[in-house]
Design an enzyme around this catalytic site. Structure first.
Site, short mmCIF file in Angstrom:
data_model
loop_
_atom_site.label_atom_id
_atom_site.label_comp_id
_atom_site.label_asym_id
_atom_site.label_seq_id
_atom_site.Cartn_x
_atom_site.Cartn_y
_atom_site.Cartn_z
N TYR A 77 34.99 34.91 43.72
CA TYR A 77 36.06 33.99 43.34
C TYR A 77 36.68 33.36 44.58
CZ TYR A 77 36.10 36.07 38.65
OH TYR A 77 35.76 36.50 37.40
N ARG B 285 30.17 43.75 36.94
CA ARG B 285 30.60 42.85 35.87
C ARG B 285 29.47 41.88 35.54
NH1 ARG B 285 34.88 41.21 33.67
NH2 ARG B 285 33.51 41.92 32.03
N TYR C 227 29.08 40.63 39.84
CA TYR C 227 29.68 41.20 41.06
C TYR C 227 30.09 42.65 40.80
CZ TYR C 227 34.08 39.94 38.67
OH TYR C 227 35.09 39.80 37.75
N HIS D 91 36.09 33.08 32.43
CA HIS D 91 37.38 33.30 31.78
C HIS D 91 37.78 32.01 31.06
CE1 HIS D 91 38.17 37.03 34.10
NE2 HIS D 91 37.43 36.40 35.01
N HIS E 125 30.26 36.00 33.80
CA HIS E 125 31.23 35.65 32.75
C HIS E 125 32.13 34.52 33.23
CE1 HIS E 125 33.41 38.56 35.27
NE2 HIS E 125 34.52 37.94 34.90
#
Length: 242
Positions: A108, A157, A147, A162, A160
């Site tokens: 991110y 994870r 990640y 959000h 995906h």
């Protein structure tokens, strides 16, 4: 014929429990007392809301909206699209849909993300759009990478995105995550495994849509978002998750 109800009670058997030991952070932050429902005030129900004038034409194009001139982000180009509907399958027009995500390496653009994957200088990782009169939305973006996270020794994870959807006011907001069909990490993720209903898990997975795919350009995934209405119980006992 009986008219469908305007609002529905939340199905507690479909939603994950707040306390789920396999999802370690839920142990400390799960509520210790029974949840309560609060009646929204008139000001919460009626506004404020976003309008089309607040949205830039490329806000929904994450390939371009942060890139430098003549540059593009690295990764698999995808289209994420679908409709926002209520529980009676009626379209929700003119509602704000926002997304945020990791880049193709699984990182991110956030100062607290210390994963060793590199930052992509041409990818901001967030976008927004308004649904049209049929409740339709779409984004063009880069498929996010998986990640690691500090749940257990080898927890990862799944890829995906959000997603946030606003209702008729800021007190009405749904926040969720979108996974991708065929990802083997979905079934190993402790967050996903805390969801008791397999159909609810399936409802979080965007399906491959070859009809919407642009040849030699971008793979499409279709994901419809179903809202509950303003009398839904609070998500995680906070207004921002309703």
């Amino acid at each position: 014929m009986k008219k469908p109800a305007e609002f529905y009670q939340r199905d507690l058997g479909r939603h994950p429990p707040a306390y789920s030991p396999i999802y370690k952070t839920s142990v400390a932050r799960s509520p210790q007392y029974p949840l309560i429902s609060l009646q929204n005030s008139a000001s919460e129900i009626t506004g404020p809301v976003f309008g089309h004038n607040d949205i830039d034409p490329i806000d929904n194009d994450l390939i371009l909206n942060y890139a430098q001139p003549d540059e593009m982000p690295i990764g698999e180009r995808i289209i994420l699209h679908g409709r926002v509907l209520d529980e009676n399958a009626r379209p929700i027009p003119n509602t704000l849909v926002e997304i945020w995500q990791a880049n193709a390496g699984g990182r991110y653009r956030h100062k607290k993300d210390t994963y060793l994957a590199p930052i992509d200088p041409n990818f901001g990782g967030c976008g927004r759009t308004m649904t049209d009169e049929d409740g339709y939305y779409y984004f063009r973006t880069i498929k996010p990478g998986a990640y690691p996270w500090r749940n257990f020794v080898n927890s990862w994870r799944p890829a995906h995105i959000h997603v946030s959807v606003f209702g008729t006011g800021f007190a009405q907001r749904l926040i969720s995550q979108i996974y991708f069909e065929g990802d083997p990490l979905i079934q190993t993720c402790p967050m996903v495994k805390s969801i008791p209903d397999p159909d609810a898990v399936d409802a979080l997975i965007a399906k491959l849509d070859l009809n919407g795919t642009i040849p030699l350009d971008s793979i499409a995934y279709k994901f419809d978002i179903v809202l509950r209405g303003r009398r839904s119980t609070l998500f995680e006992n906070r207004l921002e998750g309703n």
